[in-house]
Design a protein around this motif. Structure first.
Motif, PDB file in Angstrom:
ATOM      1  N   ASP A 180       0.856  -1.356  -0.005  1.00  0.00           N
ATOM      2  CA  ASP A 180      -0.060  -0.025   0.031  1.00  0.00           C
ATOM      3  C   ASP A 180       0.913   1.034  -0.030  1.00  0.00           C
ATOM      4  O   ASP A 180       2.181   1.258   0.302  1.00  0.00           O
ATOM      5  CB  ASP A 180      -0.742  -0.147   1.234  1.00  0.00           C
ATOM      6  N   ARG A 181       0.220   2.451  -0.299  1.00  0.00           N
ATOM      7  CA  ARG A 181       0.965   3.768  -0.202  1.00  0.00           C
ATOM      8  C   ARG A 181       1.193   3.852   1.230  1.00  0.00           C
ATOM      9  O   ARG A 181       0.583   3.327   2.228  1.00  0.00           O
ATOM     10  CB  ARG A 181       0.082   4.785  -0.658  1.00  0.00           C
ATOM     11  N   GLY A 182       2.610   4.367   1.355  1.00  0.00           N
ATOM     12  CA  GLY A 182       3.091   4.454   2.636  1.00  0.00           C
ATOM     13  C   GLY A 182       3.935   3.433   3.231  1.00  0.00           C
ATOM     14  O   GLY A 182       4.617   3.525   4.308  1.00  0.00           O
ATOM     15  N   VAL A 183       4.101   2.377   2.590  1.00  0.00           N
ATOM     16  CA  VAL A 183       4.787   1.076   2.853  1.00  0.00           C
ATOM     17  C   VAL A 183       6.164   1.489   2.116  1.00  0.00           C
ATOM     18  O   VAL A 183       6.085   1.113   1.032  1.00  0.00           O
ATOM     19  CB  VAL A 183       4.076  -0.116   2.694  1.00  0.00           C
ATOM     20  N   ASP A 184       7.238   1.442   2.967  1.00  0.00           N
ATOM     21  CA  ASP A 184       8.321   1.708   2.371  1.00  0.00           C
ATOM     22  C   ASP A 184       9.551   0.556   2.503  1.00  0.00           C
ATOM     23  O   ASP A 184      10.539   0.719   2.349  1.00  0.00           O
ATOM     24  CB  ASP A 184       9.213   2.875   2.929  1.00  0.00           C
ATOM     25  N   LEU A 185       8.984  -0.734   2.615  1.00  0.00           N
ATOM     26  CA  LEU A 185       9.527  -1.719   2.347  1.00  0.00           C
ATOM     27  C   LEU A 185       9.941  -2.023   0.796  1.00  0.00           C
ATOM     28  O   LEU A 185       9.197  -1.984   0.171  1.00  0.00           O
ATOM     29  CB  LEU A 185       8.924  -2.920   2.947  1.00  0.00           C
ATOM     30  N   ASN A 186      11.191  -2.383   0.760  1.00  0.00           N
ATOM     31  CA  ASN A 186      11.528  -2.961  -0.812  1.00  0.00           C
ATOM     32  C   ASN A 186      11.475  -4.497  -1.005  1.00  0.00           C
ATOM     33  O   ASN A 186      10.933  -5.139  -0.084  1.00  0.00           O
ATOM     34  CB  ASN A 186      13.090  -2.503  -0.946  1.00  0.00           C
ATOM     35  N   ASP A 187      11.424  -4.873  -2.122  1.00  0.00           N
ATOM     36  CA  ASP A 187      11.292  -6.056  -2.491  1.00  0.00           C
ATOM     37  C   ASP A 187      11.949  -7.226  -1.665  1.00  0.00           C
ATOM     38  O   ASP A 187      11.399  -8.421  -1.121  1.00  0.00           O
ATOM     39  CB  ASP A 187      11.451  -6.533  -3.841  1.00  0.00           C
ATOM     40  N   ALA A 188      13.467  -7.073  -1.273  1.00  0.00           N
ATOM     41  CA  ALA A 188      13.815  -7.920  -0.484  1.00  0.00           C
ATOM     42  C   ALA A 188      13.443  -8.075   1.000  1.00  0.00           C
ATOM     43  O   ALA A 188      13.266  -9.013   1.369  1.00  0.00           O
ATOM     44  CB  ALA A 188      15.524  -7.444  -0.361  1.00  0.00           C
ATOM     45  N   GLU A 189      13.102  -6.839   1.361  1.00  0.00           N
ATOM     46  CA  GLU A 189      12.340  -6.724   2.673  1.00  0.00           C
ATOM     47  C   GLU A 189      11.192  -7.472   2.766  1.00  0.00           C
ATOM     48  O   GLU A 189      10.875  -8.242   3.724  1.00  0.00           O
ATOM     49  CB  GLU A 189      12.322  -5.546   3.192  1.00  0.00           C
ATOM     50  N   MET A 190      10.371  -7.352   1.907  1.00  0.00           N
ATOM     51  CA  MET A 190       9.070  -8.005   1.770  1.00  0.00           C
ATOM     52  C   MET A 190       9.216  -9.689   1.779  1.00  0.00           C
ATOM     53  O   MET A 190       8.651 -10.295   2.348  1.00  0.00           O
ATOM     54  CB  MET A 190       8.035  -7.595   0.822  1.00  0.00           C
ATOM     55  N   LEU A 191      10.154  -9.791   0.886  1.00  0.00           N
ATOM     56  CA  LEU A 191      10.469 -11.169   0.810  1.00  0.00           C
ATOM     57  C   LEU A 191      11.100 -11.967   1.954  1.00  0.00           C
ATOM     58  O   LEU A 191      10.603 -13.065   2.648  1.00  0.00           O
ATOM     59  CB  LEU A 191      11.816 -11.617  -0.450  1.00  0.00           C
ATOM     60  N   ALA A 192      11.857 -11.349   2.838  1.00  0.00           N
ATOM     61  CA  ALA A 192      12.582 -11.854   3.981  1.00  0.00           C
ATOM     62  C   ALA A 192      11.383 -12.025   4.841  1.00  0.00           C
ATOM     63  O   ALA A 192      11.151 -13.189   5.671  1.00  0.00           O
ATOM     64  CB  ALA A 192      13.465 -10.649   4.744  1.00  0.00           C
TER      65      ALA A 192
END
Length: 129
Positions: free
Chosen positions: A89-101
């Motif tokens: 969502d907007r406001g979520v500043d996780l990058n792809d690697a962080e979401m994957l982790a």
């Protein structure tokens, strides 16, 4: 992007340091998390219309917020979870690697794992280790 695409885009050694940063103390579970990673990379994903949606969530205190996905997003077999689209969502500043982790840890603890992961799951789900 589908979760299986994220899994294929990274190596475990890129993701493990992020897991340790997100979840202090998880370094001791490297063998179990790596086994999960290898199992996931070898699985055939099942396409799903559901998604893993990262959003701002309320914490235990009224003024507290964190970024995460709902546990229900991981309540499925690993193959189905791999076939889900991962969004933020907007406001979520996780990058792809962080979401994957984050996904990897949640898959291990919440997802319906294959029998080959039973022993590793027992270690991960025992808090005193």
């Amino acid at each position: 992007m589908r979760l299986y695409e994220l899994v294929q885009a990274y190596e475990f050694d890129e993701i493990m340091p992020i897991i340790v940063d997100m979840f202090p103390g998880t370094g001791k579970f490297r063998p179990q998390l790596q086994q999960a990673w290898e199992l996931l990379r070898g699985m055939k994903p099942v396409d799903s219309k559901k998604e893993i949606r990262y959003k701002l969530m309320k914490g235990s205190r009224e003024d507290e917020q964190y970024m995460g996905a709902e546990d229900r997003d991981f309540n499925a077999t690993w193959e189905v979870i791999l076939g889900k689209n991962v969004t933020r969502d907007r406001g979520v500043d996780l990058n792809d690697a962080e979401m994957l982790a984050n996904c990897l840890v949640n898959i291990c603890l919440i997802g319906r794992h294959p029998k080959a992961f039973n022993a590793a799951y027992d270690i991960l789900s025992t808090p005193d280790l």
